[in-house]
Design a protein around this motif. Structure first.
Motif, PDB file in Angstrom:
ATOM      1  N   THR A 175      93.342  29.434 111.622  1.00 38.30           N
ATOM      2  CA  THR A 175      94.251  29.197 110.496  1.00 38.30           C
ATOM      3  C   THR A 175      93.520  29.322 109.173  1.00 38.30           C
ATOM      4  O   THR A 175      94.145  29.478 108.127  1.00 38.30           O
ATOM      5  CB  THR A 175      94.880  27.788 110.580  1.00 38.30           C
ATOM      6  OG1 THR A 175      93.853  26.793 110.462  1.00 38.30           O
ATOM      7  CG2 THR A 175      95.628  27.601 111.886  1.00 38.30           C
ATOM      8  N   GLU A 176      92.188  29.268 109.207  1.00 30.36           N
ATOM      9  CA  GLU A 176      91.385  29.348 107.990  1.00 30.36           C
ATOM     10  C   GLU A 176      90.538  30.607 107.920  1.00 30.36           C
ATOM     11  O   GLU A 176      90.185  31.061 106.838  1.00 30.36           O
ATOM     12  CB  GLU A 176      90.483  28.112 107.907  1.00 30.36           C
ATOM     13  CG  GLU A 176      89.744  27.978 106.586  1.00 30.36           C
ATOM     14  CD  GLU A 176      89.096  26.608 106.419  1.00 30.36           C
ATOM     15  OE1 GLU A 176      87.923  26.565 105.995  1.00 30.36           O
ATOM     16  OE2 GLU A 176      89.756  25.596 106.721  1.00 30.36           O
ATOM     17  N   LYS A 222      87.396  34.584 105.260  1.00 31.34           N
ATOM     18  CA  LYS A 222      88.205  33.385 105.019  1.00 31.34           C
ATOM     19  C   LYS A 222      89.533  33.755 104.358  1.00 31.34           C
ATOM     20  O   LYS A 222      89.575  34.529 103.415  1.00 31.34           O
ATOM     21  CB  LYS A 222      87.430  32.412 104.130  1.00 31.34           C
ATOM     22  CG  LYS A 222      88.045  31.022 104.077  1.00 31.34           C
ATOM     23  CD  LYS A 222      87.122  30.037 103.393  1.00 31.34           C
ATOM     24  CE  LYS A 222      87.691  28.627 103.462  1.00 31.34           C
ATOM     25  NZ  LYS A 222      86.791  27.638 102.838  1.00 31.34           N
ATOM     26  N   LYS A 266      94.473  31.375 101.717  1.00 28.40           N
ATOM     27  CA  LYS A 266      95.081  30.065 101.925  1.00 28.40           C
ATOM     28  C   LYS A 266      95.289  29.869 103.421  1.00 28.40           C
ATOM     29  O   LYS A 266      95.382  30.835 104.185  1.00 28.40           O
ATOM     30  CB  LYS A 266      96.417  29.957 101.190  1.00 28.40           C
ATOM     31  CG  LYS A 266      97.476  30.948 101.645  1.00 28.40           C
ATOM     32  CD  LYS A 266      98.762  30.737 100.845  1.00 28.40           C
ATOM     33  CE  LYS A 266      99.836  31.732 101.299  1.00 28.40           C
ATOM     34  NZ  LYS A 266     101.109  31.534 100.567  1.00 28.40           N
ATOM     35  N   ARG A 267      95.319  28.614 103.831  1.00 28.92           N
ATOM     36  CA  ARG A 267      95.455  28.299 105.251  1.00 28.92           C
ATOM     37  C   ARG A 267      96.801  28.815 105.778  1.00 28.92           C
ATOM     38  O   ARG A 267      97.836  28.611 105.155  1.00 28.92           O
ATOM     39  CB  ARG A 267      95.350  26.786 105.471  1.00 28.92           C
ATOM     40  CG  ARG A 267      95.349  26.377 106.953  1.00 28.92           C
ATOM     41  CD  ARG A 267      95.237  24.869 107.060  1.00 28.92           C
ATOM     42  NE  ARG A 267      93.898  24.429 106.699  1.00 28.92           N
ATOM     43  CZ  ARG A 267      92.908  24.275 107.585  1.00 28.92           C
ATOM     44  NH1 ARG A 267      93.118  24.548 108.851  1.00 28.92           N
ATOM     45  NH2 ARG A 267      91.725  23.851 107.181  1.00 28.92           N
ATOM     46  N   ARG A 322      99.439  27.595 112.032  1.00 31.54           N
ATOM     47  CA  ARG A 322      98.901  27.716 113.382  1.00 31.54           C
ATOM     48  C   ARG A 322      99.974  28.261 114.313  1.00 31.54           C
ATOM     49  O   ARG A 322     101.126  27.814 114.283  1.00 31.54           O
ATOM     50  CB  ARG A 322      98.415  26.352 113.875  1.00 31.54           C
ATOM     51  CG  ARG A 322      97.971  26.377 115.338  1.00 31.54           C
ATOM     52  CD  ARG A 322      97.323  25.083 115.720  1.00 31.54           C
ATOM     53  NE  ARG A 322      97.197  24.990 117.163  1.00 31.54           N
ATOM     54  CZ  ARG A 322      96.306  24.241 117.785  1.00 31.54           C
ATOM     55  NH1 ARG A 322      95.466  23.527 117.085  1.00 31.54           N
ATOM     56  NH2 ARG A 322      96.258  24.189 119.092  1.00 31.54           N
TER      57      ARG A 322
END
Length: 408
Positions: free
Chosen positions: A44-45, A65, A68-69, A72
């Motif tokens: 998710t990251e 990366k 933004k997250r 999931r």
């Protein structure tokens, strides 16, 4: 941007209460099922990850990366879908290669895989593993012609090394992620084996006892030099250099090996339907995006499409790294280049010099013209819209999907 975590660090940052309890209960280790669930949270990251080592000694390198997250996702085949640069193209190139080889391949190192798939030019590999002096002189001339206030120095070799190591590592990481995704979607069978290159330049699979010996001597030398596994990425530290010298010596004297590596074995899944019909059935399910049955022309264009998107992603990550002038892994020269705001421009020139960019004339600019583009392949003209759903995909590359469908 890459980040290296020990298993304990990964569980501390991303793990659930149950996973943290399991880590403590199992003396620094977790089960395979728990690790799979942990990776769902990691993704998710981060865009992709690689794992080095086994059990509690695992090192997990996370790459790319997210800005933004992301949410999931429960189905692993969907996890991170569309996030890897050129995922559709790389999926297709891997499958096309396996089909061309009649699904009969020996395990190969990631370096051999990216060479066979032609997603890197031999020029960059020669620079990575050979003499870099010639390349440095040519690059310094280009830097001087393009970058204002650039001052040539012998330490420019550090920028070249930064590019070579980062770029190849990112490409390899993306490929390994593709192997995982294809295996999770039951498109291929993927296995990882430990292999070594002997002093006579012969490659062989390592025995379990040899793998254990390597892990033991590695741990002893880390303790002797006061290092942690993640410190080995800081190549400019004198203790790391000393570790590598001693480790290579032990590897040669005790096992007759020059080096060892992960070898990836991949074969297409088969069924009573046959390979191609099975692939078509999987494609219709829509759980993973890929094409197969490519012609020579469409495969070549697919490759250029991947290079275009991968190089744009590489440059995007370089822009983020330029802002981080406090990275302790950076050499003094690289840090200075970042401070002078020359890092990104140098990175762009390095991408072009080592042929990491598409040869079809794509540029990292958004296409604003909504008029349809006409693309010709094998005397067939196709009209495609410039309004691509892929934000980084030039209009001419959309014709790939048309030809992939036409050549089934």
């Amino acid at each position: 941007m890459n980040k290296v975590y020990t298993l304990a660090e990964l569980v501390k940052k991303f793990g659930s209460k149950a996973q943290k309890a399991s880590l403590k209960r199992n003396k620094g280790n977790i089960t395979g099922k728990e690790f799979t669930l942990l990776i769902k949270s990691v993704m998710t990251e981060w865009e992709s990850y690689t794992v080095d080592g086994r059990g509690s000694n695992r090192l997990i390198t996370c790459s790319g990366k997210h800005s933004k997250r992301i949410e999931r996702v429960d189905k692993r085949v969907h996890n991170g879908k569309g996030q890897l640069a050129g995922e559709f193209e790389l999926n297709s190139l891997v499958l096309n290669y396996l089909i061309e080889k009649n699904n009969q391949l020996d395990p190969m190192a990631t370096t051999k895989w990216i060479t066979e798939l032609e997603i890197v030019d031999v020029k960059i590999l020669r620079a990575l593993y050979g003499d870099r002096g010639f390349h440095l002189e040519a690059l310094q001339e280009q830097f001087g012609n393009v970058i204002k206030e650039y001052q040539k120095t012998e330490n420019d070799i550090e920028m070249l090394e930064d590019f070579l190591n980062t770029q190849i590592k990112h490409i390899k990481s993306s490929l390994v992620s593709i192997f995982h995704k294809l295996a999770e979607a039951k498109v291929i069978i993927h296995q990882i084996e430990k292999w070594g290159c002997t002093s006579q330049n012969k490659h062989r699979k390592l025995k379990k006892a040899e793998i254990k010996w390597i892990a033991d001597i590695r741990r002893k030398l880390l303790n002797a030099y006061g290092l942690k596994s993640r410190d080995l990425f800081k190549k400019n530290i004198k203790e790391v250099k000393a570790f590598k010298t001693d480790f290579d010596k032990e590897l040669d004297e005790q096992l007759g090996l020059k080096y060892y590596y992960d070898a990836h074995f991949c074969v297409l899944q088969d069924s009573d339907l046959g390979v191609l019909d099975y692939l078509n059935k999987l494609k219709q399910k829509g759980e993973l995006d890929f094409a197969y049955g490519l012609t020579e022309v469409t495969a070549f264009t697919m490759l250029q499409c991947y290079k275009d998107m991968q190089s744009k992603r590489s440059l995007e990550l370089a822009r983020k790294r330029e802002k981080n002038t406090c990275n302790t892994s950076d050499s003094d020269r690289v840090k200075s280049i970042k401070i002078m705001k020359q890092y990104v421009r140098m990175w762009e020139l390095l991408l072009e010099y080592f042929k990491c960019t598409s040869c079809l004339g794509s540029h990292p600019k958004e296409v604003k013209d909504s008029a349809p583009a006409k693309v010709e392949f094998n005397s067939v003209e196709i009209e495609v819209s410039n309004q691509s759903k892929r934000t980084n995909s030039p209009a001419q590359f959309q014709a790939i999907r048309w030809f992939a469908e036409m050549n089934k």
